[in-house]
Design an enzyme around this catalytic site. Structure first.
Site, PDB file in Angstrom:
ATOM      1  N   ASP A 194      -5.739 -10.052  -5.771  1.00  0.00           N
ATOM      2  CA  ASP A 194      -4.495  -9.602  -6.374  1.00  0.00           C
ATOM      3  C   ASP A 194      -4.682  -8.708  -7.400  1.00  0.00           C
ATOM      4  O   ASP A 194      -5.806  -8.071  -7.653  1.00  0.00           O
ATOM      5  CB  ASP A 194      -4.084 -10.949  -7.089  1.00  0.00           C
ATOM      6  CG  ASP A 194      -4.723 -11.491  -8.184  1.00  0.00           C
ATOM      7  OD1 ASP A 194      -5.968 -10.757  -8.273  1.00  0.00           O
ATOM      8  OD2 ASP A 194      -4.638 -12.321  -8.504  1.00  0.00           O
ATOM      9  N   SER A 195      -3.824  -8.350  -8.022  1.00  0.00           N
ATOM     10  CA  SER A 195      -3.991  -7.135  -9.122  1.00  0.00           C
ATOM     11  C   SER A 195      -4.145  -7.476 -10.350  1.00  0.00           C
ATOM     12  O   SER A 195      -4.631  -6.731 -11.359  1.00  0.00           O
ATOM     13  CB  SER A 195      -2.423  -6.287  -8.873  1.00  0.00           C
ATOM     14  OG  SER A 195      -1.475  -7.041  -9.294  1.00  0.00           O
ATOM     15  N   GLY A 196      -4.138  -8.851 -10.810  1.00  0.00           N
ATOM     16  CA  GLY A 196      -3.997  -9.041 -11.965  1.00  0.00           C
ATOM     17  C   GLY A 196      -2.691  -9.386 -12.753  1.00  0.00           C
ATOM     18  O   GLY A 196      -2.585  -9.828 -13.864  1.00  0.00           O
ATOM     19  N   CYS A 246     -11.959 -31.542  11.241  1.00  0.00           N
ATOM     20  CA  CYS A 246     -12.808 -31.062   9.846  1.00  0.00           C
ATOM     21  C   CYS A 246     -13.991 -31.922   9.948  1.00  0.00           C
ATOM     22  O   CYS A 246     -14.150 -32.995  10.589  1.00  0.00           O
ATOM     23  CB  CYS A 246     -11.993 -31.047   8.806  1.00  0.00           C
ATOM     24  SG  CYS A 246     -12.027 -32.661   7.944  1.00  0.00           S
ATOM     25  N   CYS A 271     -13.675 -35.459   8.542  1.00  0.00           N
ATOM     26  CA  CYS A 271     -12.938 -36.593   9.397  1.00  0.00           C
ATOM     27  C   CYS A 271     -13.903 -36.741  10.732  1.00  0.00           C
ATOM     28  O   CYS A 271     -14.006 -37.944  11.190  1.00  0.00           O
ATOM     29  CB  CYS A 271     -11.669 -36.013   9.973  1.00  0.00           C
ATOM     30  SG  CYS A 271     -10.515 -36.056   8.483  1.00  0.00           S
ATOM     31  N   ASP A 302       1.985  -5.027 -10.602  1.00  0.00           N
ATOM     32  CA  ASP A 302       3.485  -5.163 -10.768  1.00  0.00           C
ATOM     33  C   ASP A 302       3.606  -5.690 -12.213  1.00  0.00           C
ATOM     34  O   ASP A 302       2.728  -6.230 -12.754  1.00  0.00           O
ATOM     35  CB  ASP A 302       3.909  -6.126  -9.672  1.00  0.00           C
ATOM     36  CG  ASP A 302       3.399  -7.381  -9.664  1.00  0.00           C
ATOM     37  OD1 ASP A 302       2.185  -7.514 -10.109  1.00  0.00           O
ATOM     38  OD2 ASP A 302       3.744  -7.949  -8.893  1.00  0.00           O
ATOM     39  N   HIS A 347     -11.176 -30.965   4.227  1.00  0.00           N
ATOM     40  CA  HIS A 347     -10.136 -31.514   4.969  1.00  0.00           C
ATOM     41  C   HIS A 347      -8.978 -30.734   4.682  1.00  0.00           C
ATOM     42  O   HIS A 347      -8.293 -30.305   5.637  1.00  0.00           O
ATOM     43  CB  HIS A 347      -9.805 -32.890   4.653  1.00  0.00           C
ATOM     44  CG  HIS A 347      -8.646 -33.589   5.499  1.00  0.00           C
ATOM     45  ND1 HIS A 347      -8.536 -33.629   6.696  1.00  0.00           N
ATOM     46  CD2 HIS A 347      -7.468 -33.648   4.850  1.00  0.00           C
ATOM     47  CE1 HIS A 347      -7.269 -34.101   7.012  1.00  0.00           C
ATOM     48  NE2 HIS A 347      -6.744 -34.078   5.877  1.00  0.00           N
ATOM     49  N   CYS A 364      -8.255 -35.177  13.323  1.00  0.00           N
ATOM     50  CA  CYS A 364      -8.512 -34.002  12.490  1.00  0.00           C
ATOM     51  C   CYS A 364     -10.081 -33.423  12.926  1.00  0.00           C
ATOM     52  O   CYS A 364     -10.939 -34.159  12.831  1.00  0.00           O
ATOM     53  CB  CYS A 364      -8.390 -34.028  10.899  1.00  0.00           C
ATOM     54  SG  CYS A 364      -9.029 -32.580   9.906  1.00  0.00           S
ATOM     55  N   ASP A 397      -0.478 -17.604  -0.023  1.00  0.00           N
ATOM     56  CA  ASP A 397      -1.958 -18.207  -0.707  1.00  0.00           C
ATOM     57  C   ASP A 397      -1.336 -19.338  -1.825  1.00  0.00           C
ATOM     58  O   ASP A 397      -0.289 -19.046  -2.230  1.00  0.00           O
ATOM     59  CB  ASP A 397      -2.673 -17.050  -1.396  1.00  0.00           C
ATOM     60  CG  ASP A 397      -1.718 -16.520  -2.800  1.00  0.00           C
ATOM     61  OD1 ASP A 397      -0.783 -15.906  -2.553  1.00  0.00           O
ATOM     62  OD2 ASP A 397      -2.307 -16.836  -3.813  1.00  0.00           O
TER      63      ASP A 397
HETATM   64 ZN   LIG Z   1     -10.133 -33.749   8.276  1.00  0.00          ZN
END
Ligand SMILES: [Zn+2]
Length: 415
Positions: A91-93, A310, A313, A145, A339, A308, A270
C-alpha cells in the site's frame, strides 16, 4: 504485468483471471493476507506457501519507519528481507493518514505526520511513497491517495478525491521516470467517499489514465459506512473500471463481503480480519465463525473443520485443545491463523472453480445457506446479489433475512 480474463460468469459480473507478475502467476479473484511488518502475524513464509498463497501485502508506512529504507535497499528489497519468493503488493501509506489522523496534516505537497517512535515531523509525498515502494520492490505498488474516512461528509470528500487524482499524476510521472515501471506495477485508487457523483468524476479521470496504470483499487470504503451504501459504490466502480485491468477492493475480509464484491466484478481484496480474529480465538468455517473460547468446545475433540485441508485440521488438532490454549499460547494463534487463511483461500478458490464451471450463482446460494442459514441472511447481501441476477432466497423463500449490517455472531466482542 500480464492480465488475462479466463472466464466470466453468465449471470453476475464475476470473472476469473490470470495475473502474471515478476514473482509468478496469481489467479484472481484472490484474497491477500496482510503482512504489515513484512511478517504475517503467526506464520512463516513457508507456511504461507504451503497454503498456496501467491500474493501478500506489506505496509509501506510501517516498513519505512522500521526497518527503514536503507535496510530495505541493502537487503535488495522486501522479498529478500522476508524470504518471500512470490508476489507482493505494498500500500502507499495513504490509509494511515486516516487511521493515524491525529498526527497528520495534509497539504498539496503531501502528508505531514509525526513519527510514532521519535515524534519527528515526517513528510510523505506521492513521489516519496513511490520511492519507498521502489526500495521495497513490491510487484504491485499503490499510488499515494488522500484518504478520508468513509464517515466524513462535506467538501473535504471532494477535495480529497480531486487531490488523489493530482497525486496519481505525480506518482505516474515519478514512476515512469524511474524506469521501475517495467518491473513494478502501479495501481490507481478511486476515491470519492459515499457520493456517487464524486465517484463518477474520479472514475472518469482515472480511467482516462489507463495507459499509465496496471490496475485500479476502490478505496475509502470499509470504514463503518452502511453496507447497503458500500455495495452500491463497489458496484458503480467495478462497472466503470476497464475490463482489461484488475480491480482491487481495499480492506475487505469477511467472506460475505468478498463474495458480494466478486459477484459485482472485483478481483482482489485484503484485510487483517482473518489473522486478527484468529488471535482472538475465532475460527472461520463454512457454517459461520466459531468462537473457540466458548465453554461448549472444552470437550469437543473434533478439528475445527474435518473437510479442511489446512495443517491444523488435517493434523486433527482438537477444538478442545484450541479452547484450552487459544489467546494464551502462541502455538494456538498459529494453528487458528493457518486455518483461517486456508478458509479465505478455499472460499475464493471455490468461487473461481464455480465461475469457470458456470455454477457461480449456485455456489453463492450454497455458501450463504451454510454460512447464514441459522442466523439469517444479511439483507444488504440479498439486495446486492439481486442487483446482479442472483436471488439468494430462491428455493428457500422462508429464509430469515436480517436488516442492517446482518448477523451478530457469537464472537461479536472478539473481532
Ligand atoms: Zn483448517
Amino acid at each position: 504485468m500480464q492480465f488475462e480474463v479466463l472466464a466470466t460468469c453468465n449471470t453476475t459480473r464475476a470473472r476469473v483471471s490470470r495475473m502474471k507478475l515478476p514473482h509468478g502467476v496469481t489467479l484472481l479473484p484472490t484474497f491477500m493476507p496482510v503482512a504489515t511488518q513484512a511478517a504475517i502475524k503467526g506464520l512463516t513464509p513457508q507456511q504461507m506457501e504451503g497454503l498456496g498463497v501467491t500474493l501478500i501485502l506489506n505496509n509501506t508506512y510501517h516498513l519505512n519507519l522500521r526497518p527503514g529504507i536503507e535496510v530495505l535497499r541493502e537487503a535488495g528489497g522486501a522479498h529478500r528481507l522476508q524470504g518471500w519468493n512470490h508476489n507482493l503488493l505494498t500500500d502507499s501509506g495513504g490509509f494511515q493518514l486516516v487511521s493515524l489522523n491525529k498526527f497528520t496534516k495534509i497539504t498539496e505537497e503531501g502528508a505531514l505526520f509525526a513519527s510514532p517512535f521519535t515524534g519527528e515531523p515526517t513528510m510523505l509525498t506521492p513521489e516519496e511513497s513511490i520511492s519507498i515502494q521502489h526500495a521495497i520492490g513490491a510487484d504491485i505498488i499503490m499510488q499515494l491517495d488522500d484518504v478520508v474516512s468513509s464517515l466524513t461528509v462535506g467538501p473535504r470528500v471532494g477535495e480529497a478525491m480531486k487531490r488523489s487524482v493530482r497525486w496519481l499524476d505525480r506518482c505516474i510521472e515519478f514512476h515512469e521516470k524511474s524506469g521501475r515501471n517495467t518491473v513494478q506495477n502501479l495501481f490507481a485508487i478511486v476515491q470519492g467517499g459515499l457520493d456517487p457523483v464524486l465517484r463518477d468524476e474520479c472514475l472518469d479521470e482515472m480511467v482516462r489514465r489507463r495507459e499509465s496504470v496496471a490496475g485500479y483499487a476502490i478505496g475509502g470504503l470499509s470504514g463503518g459506512e452502511e453496507k447497503d451504501i458500500f455495495w452500491r459504490i463497489i458496484r458503480q466502480c467495478a462497472e466503470k473500471l476497464p475490463a482489461d485491468k484488475p480491480r482491487y477492493s481495499m480492506g475487505i475480509g469477511f467472506a460475505e463481503d468478498l463474495l458480494v464484491c466478486v459477484a459485482l466484478g472485483v478481483d482482489m481484496a485484503d484485510c487483517v480480519f482473518p489473522t486478527r480474529t484468529a488471535r482472538f480465538g475465532v475460527a472461520l468455517t463454512f457454517n459461520g465463525p466459531l468462537n473457540l473460547k466458548l465453554g461448549k468446545h472444552a470437550k469437543d475433540f473434533n478439528p475445527i473443520d474435518s473437510t479442511c485441508p489446512c495443517p491444523t485440521c488435517s493434523d486433527r488438532i482438537s477444538r478442545a485443545m484450541l479452547h484450552h490454549t487459544v489467546t494464551h499460547e502462541t502455538a494456538a494463534a498459529h494453528a487458528v491463523t493457518l486455518h483461517n487463511l486456508a478458509f479465505q483461500a478455499r472460499v475464493l478458490g471455490q468461487a473461481r472453480d464455480a465461475i469457470m464451471n458456470g455454477t457461480f450463482p449456485t455456489y453463492l446460494r450454497r455458501f450463504f445457506a451454510g454460512y447464514f442459514g441459522d442466523v439469517g441472511y444479511p439483507e444488504w447481501c440479498v439486495n446486492a446479489l439481486r442487483s446482479v441476477g442472483v436471488d439468494l432466497l430462491e428455493g428457500n423463500p422462508n429464509a430469515k433475512v436480517v436488516k442492517g449490517d446482518g448477523a451478530k455472531w457469537e464472537y461479536s466482542d472478539a473481532m
